[in-house]
Scaffold this motif. Structure first.
Motif, PDB file in Angstrom:
ATOM      1  N   PRO A 170      15.825  24.238  -1.873  1.00 50.76           N
ATOM      2  CA  PRO A 170      14.391  23.929  -1.801  1.00 50.76           C
ATOM      3  C   PRO A 170      13.866  23.698  -0.391  1.00 50.76           C
ATOM      4  O   PRO A 170      12.709  23.998  -0.095  1.00 50.76           O
ATOM      5  N   LEU A 189       7.127  26.671   0.395  1.00 43.14           N
ATOM      6  CA  LEU A 189       6.245  25.601  -0.054  1.00 43.14           C
ATOM      7  C   LEU A 189       6.309  24.412   0.898  1.00 43.14           C
ATOM      8  O   LEU A 189       5.451  23.554   0.870  1.00 43.14           O
ATOM      9  N   ASN A 226      12.290  26.767   1.278  1.00 37.68           N
ATOM     10  CA  ASN A 226      11.196  27.486   0.627  1.00 37.68           C
ATOM     11  C   ASN A 226       9.902  27.352   1.429  1.00 37.68           C
ATOM     12  O   ASN A 226       9.661  26.352   2.083  1.00 37.68           O
ATOM     13  N   MET A 256       5.492  18.051  -1.571  1.00 36.36           N
ATOM     14  CA  MET A 256       6.829  17.589  -1.980  1.00 36.36           C
ATOM     15  C   MET A 256       7.730  17.248  -0.783  1.00 36.36           C
ATOM     16  O   MET A 256       8.404  16.208  -0.790  1.00 36.36           O
ATOM     17  N   GLU A 311      -0.544  21.408  -9.445  1.00 39.95           N
ATOM     18  CA  GLU A 311       0.853  21.820  -9.254  1.00 39.95           C
ATOM     19  C   GLU A 311       1.066  22.409  -7.864  1.00 39.95           C
ATOM     20  O   GLU A 311       2.080  22.140  -7.212  1.00 39.95           O
ATOM     21  N   ARG A 354       3.540  20.975  -4.906  1.00 41.08           N
ATOM     22  CA  ARG A 354       4.550  21.766  -4.188  1.00 41.08           C
ATOM     23  C   ARG A 354       4.362  21.634  -2.682  1.00 41.08           C
ATOM     24  O   ARG A 354       5.340  21.529  -1.927  1.00 41.08           O
ATOM     25  N   ALA A 367      13.867  30.110  -1.698  1.00 42.13           N
ATOM     26  CA  ALA A 367      13.843  29.138  -2.795  1.00 42.13           C
ATOM     27  C   ALA A 367      15.166  29.147  -3.550  1.00 42.13           C
ATOM     28  O   ALA A 367      15.641  28.110  -4.021  1.00 42.13           O
TER      29      ALA A 367
END
Length: 916
Positions: free
Chosen positions: A161, A166, A164, A226, A219, A223, A157
């Protein structure tokens, strides 16, 4: 970070841009640039490289994904980005981290290597180097993650991004052979859990809506989705799938829809989405039918004027397609098409454009009736257009749908040129036999075969072996082969004036059967030389001349030569220079260049060199300049075609290559003959006259003291007039030794190697250091009798570091024993001690236990002076007992008669005078 060594003095300009360079050990480093150009890179990149070069590369590949970078840094980013992509594609990376092994992808690394842009030290980079770097990047990532308390997700991260965890949404595309109408299936999943066996468990993306239901989990859902959202902003059809909710369900797809998906795989991966696709699709090289152009199945003629046959056909990979199969493709339309049991990509518009282009070319050739010229064929084969750039008739996208391949004749020639060891059929014809008074090593035999093949084909080339690998003896072998094969010459060798003596000595030693004429004032008075008729050149096998003499003797440019060889060919790197223009006016059947510097890494030098050895291959100067500018502005894909184009004509072997160094002696000694400047000639002659006048008036100890003082004066004059006068004006042009030192040091600097320079005079150490500093572009080290003993250890430690100073100037008394300086692979004896044992002890500061490189020892000798005569005396006594020279040559000279002594010290003005 120290600036890498260069072969020219450090520029005063403030526009030197940051760049990567590679050290001889294969490590990448950042040259930060100078002045305002330093600011062209963000401070964070400079800071990363200051911490560690590997940290800098990871910064480029993991965090600087959109930062504009110059070519060398862009190459480093591409390499590190490949590493990061492979790392993050590892299933359940965090769970496997402690035991992770990440194999280097050899095919991808080979692709990167082929397109590597020019950079300092590029000659040290091969697949093994990149594989080692790959492992080092993994080690660097481990070290950085350890500093993040072992949290892989946190480290990724922090980098960017897209790396990451996520982003663990995965798009799957699979074949559905049960339904020919919709033969593909699409499914989006996410990594839901990790099993006890550390396996990632994927669930349909639709389950995420249930898993993360509720405001508290919104949230986490954001993530997760995204990366999909970011990708959909750049991909309309994906945006439609997301908007309709179809992304959350399995989909049956037609070939058109599957093709649309496959074309966007790089976009998905760039946004952090993991993609799983059939193994027959490679995003960088999808399977496509191509128009195949076959060149050189046979050839008409030889050399640059040869004509190659030209044929157009159709292919799928290495397999030729019939007219019926091609018609089937045309009928199937564009997209994914099933052909011969596999899916291939078809773009009818581009195929039609490509086919029309090559058919038009073929019609033009058929109308001419002779085929394609050799030069044009080589450009087409390399993927380079007629003016040194990508073909103007085909854009990069169109070029992907065609391929130019070498036919049997041309492929055989190119195989032998790119790998001379393959030229087995030339084995007997390319052996010079007893005429060459030397035993060639295997790599030198390969070099002779390469030169012989080029000469037989009427093509030029650049023998770019490292200093000390024997370029001279390979050329002499070629000239002997030419004479034996009925080529009477004459042949011309163009050299720096300082090397004429070396070539004369080597020819007398290794090729005494060649008749030689030296067209230079060192052998003939200038007036006699100017009056020499051109017919005289045709009466010998070889003519030696200097670059300067070539500009002054029109007859040399009017003569028709068989082979012309340029030594230290970097002398013609400036196309506008007078000597470059003179060289290119020469008339010859074949042209060769010798250079120990990596010419293929400096594009401007490369064009000028090839404009001599293979005129027209790289196009005109203006067009090539525009091509280079486009490369520098980001069209990096053209580096690989350019390298492919010049590769057959450059043969370069490195001392660092284990296949070469295993065959070399541990220490090679060469004599570096130097001329005298006009000021040195005048001082030397005055010193001889003074000695002659004093000899008759003295005897005994007084005579001996006067002789020794005179010998010291001769040595000082040979070094530099300022050493004798004491005026401190050590201008380089005042000394022939400084001129020779520059030539050798420039090559050492270009190779990023290190050198020890020995002198017996303490007062010479500072001038030598100051001069070498201008050549290497950075300071070196100095050690002499006044250097404190406590400081010596620190000096040695500095020099032994890879990034330490590139040169070390030592007085032979203070530095000739007791030091371990194995970082150096070159030793220069600037002035001679005239005692072999003392010189050998000094040379052995580099040649000792711990030395892993071949050591090349250069012994400077001024032609026509006492230095040359003493060297001959030492050589004559080498086979006798060492006691003969135990007292030094000076002692023996004091015992000579007056006449013997004057003959020994007298100056051979023609041999000694420094001319260009």
């Amino acid at each position: 970070m120290n600036r890498p060594s260069h072969s020219t003095p450090a520029p005063s300009s403030d526009t030197l841009a940051p760049a990567l360079f590679v050290s001889p050990s294969g490590r990448f480093h950042l040259d930060p640039g100078t002045g305002e150009a330093v600011a062209s890179l963000p401070p964070r990149i400079h800071a990363a490289f200051e911490r560690d070069a590997l940290a800098g590369l990871l910064q480029l590949g993991a965090s600087e994904l959109a930062t504009p970078l110059p070519p060398s840094l862009a190459f480093g980013r591409e390499l590190a980005h490949l590493f990061m992509a492979r790392l993050c594609a590892t299933p359940d990376l965090a769970a496997q981290w402690d035991s992770l092994e990440l194999a280097a992808p050899q095919a991808e690394l080979a692709r990167l290597l082929a397109g590597m842009p020019p950079m300092v030290g590029a000659e040290y980079v091969d697949l093994a180097c990149l594989s080692t770097l790959w492992d080092d990047l993994l080690g660097q990532a481990r070290a950085q993650i350890a500093l993040s308390d072992g949290d892989v997700a946190a480290w990724l991260a922090h980098q960017h991004p897209s790396w990451n965890l996520l982003g663990r949404v995965c798009f799957h595309l699979a074949e559905n052979k049960a339904n020919p109408d919709v033969p593909f299936a699409f499914l989006a999943t996410y990594a839901a859990t990790v099993s006890q066996q550390a396996k990632v468990q994927h669930l349909p993306l639709g389950r995420a809506l249930q898993e993360y239901a509720g405001e508290a989990n919104s949230e986490a859902l954001l993530r997760l989705l995204m990366p999909v959202h970011k990708a959909s902003e750049q991909c309309p059809w994906l945006a439609a799938l997301v908007a309709s909710g179809a992304i959350f369900h399995a989909r049956a797809w037609s070939p058109r829809e599957a093709h649309q998906f496959l074309q966007n795989v790089p976009l998905f991966e760039a946004n952090g989405i993991v993609v799983r696709i059939p193994d027959w699709w490679r995003p960088s090289q999808p399977v496509r039918p191509q128009v195949r152009v076959n060149l050189g199945e046979k050839a008409a003629g030889l050399g640059l004027g040869a004509m190659l046959d030209f044929n157009v056909s159709y292919a799928l990979g290495e397999e030729t397609l019939s007219d019926a199969e091609w018609a089937e493709l045309r009928a199937a339309g564009s997209g994914l098409v099933r052909l011969k049991g596999r899916w291939v990509e078809v773009d009818q518009a581009r195929l039609d454009t490509v086919l029309a282009h090559w058919k038009q070319v073929q019609r033009g050739i058929d109308d001419g009736g002779d085929g394609v010229s050799f030069l044009e064929g080589m450009r087409l084969l390399a993927g380079v257009g007629a003016e040194g750039a990508a073909s103007p008739a085909l854009d990069a996208a169109g070029a992907d749908w065609s391929r130019v391949v070498a036919g049997d004749w041309l492929r055989g020639v190119l195989d032998e040129l790119t790998d001379p060891a393959r030229a087995g059929r030339l084995e007997d014809a390319a052996r010079p036999g007893a005429e060459l008074k030397a035993q060639l090593r295997p790599y030198q035999q390969d070099g002779v075969r390469w030169l012989y093949l080029l000469n037989r084909l009427g093509l030029g080339g650049c023998l770019a072996d490292d200093m000390g690998l024997g370029k001279t003896v390979q050329v002499l072998a070629l000239l002997l082969l030419a004479k034996r094969g009925g080529d009477p010459g004459p042949h011309l060798l163009v050299l720096p004036a300082s090397l004429i003596g070396n070539w004369q000595a080597e020819m007398a030693r290794f090729a005494p059967g060649l008749t030689v004429l030296v067209a230079h004032p060192s052998a003939l008075p200038s007036k006699a030389l100017a009056a020499l008729p051109a017919e005289r050149y045709g009466e010998v096998d070889v003519v030696l001349t200097s670059y300067g003499s070539l500009t002054r003797l029109p007859a040399l440019r009017e003569t028709r030569w068989s082979i012309v060889v340029l030594d230290e060919a970097q002398a013609i790197k400036n196309p506008g220079a007078q000597q470059t223009r003179a060289v290119k006016q020469l008339h010859s059947r074949v042209r060769f260049a010798l250079s120990g510097t990596p010419v293929e890494n400096h594009l401007g030098d490369l064009w000028s060199l090839f404009d001599f050895i293979c005129p027209g291959l790289l196009g005109g100067a203006k067009a090539f300049g525009a091509f280079v500018k486009r490369l520098e502005q980001g069209e990096h894909a053209a580096y690989a075609p350019l390298r492919n184009l010049v590769r057959p004509y450059i043969l370069r072997r490195l001392k660092s290559d284990k296949r070469i160094i295993a065959d070399l002696p541990d220490k090679t000694e060469v004599k570096a003959y130097c001329a005298l400047s006009h000021a040195q000639v005048g001082l030397y002659q005055a010193a001889v006259q003074a000695l002659q006048e004093q000899l008759g008036a003295l005897d005994g100890i007084a005579r001996r003291g006067m002789v020794l003082a005179s010998l010291m004066r001769f040595k000082q004059i040979c070094n530099h007039p300022a050493q004798w006068s004491g005026d401190g004006d050590y201008a380089p042009e005042g000394s022939g030794k400084f001129a020779r030192l520059r030539e050798i040091a420039e090559e050492i600097a270009a190779r990023q190697e290190k050198v020890l320079v020995f002198t017996q005079f303490q007062e010479m150490t500072a001038p030598l250091h100051d001069f070498l500093r201008t050549v290497f572009g950075r300071a070196g080290l100095v050690l002499h009798g006044a250097t404190p003993v406590k400081a010596r250890k620190n000096l040695v430690e500095q020099f032994q570091q890879e990034s330490g100073p590139p040169f070390f100037v030592l007085s032979i008394k203070a530095g000739g024993t007791g030091l371990n300086l194995t970082a150096a692979s070159h030793v220069i004896h600037f002035d001679r001690w005239w005692n072999p044992a003392v010189e050998n002890q000094a040379s052995d500061r580099a040649y000792r236990i711990g030395q892993k490189k071949n050591v090349l020892v250069h012994k400077f000798i001024c032609r026509g002076t006492i230095e040359e005569k003493i060297d001959a005396l030492i050589e004559a006594k080498q086979g006798l007992s060492n006691e003969i020279l135990e007292g030094g040559a000076e002692t023996r000279l004091t015992e000579m008669s007056n006449d013997e002594l004057i003959r020994m010290v007298s100056l051979d003005i023609h041999s000694a005078a420094l001319e260009k």
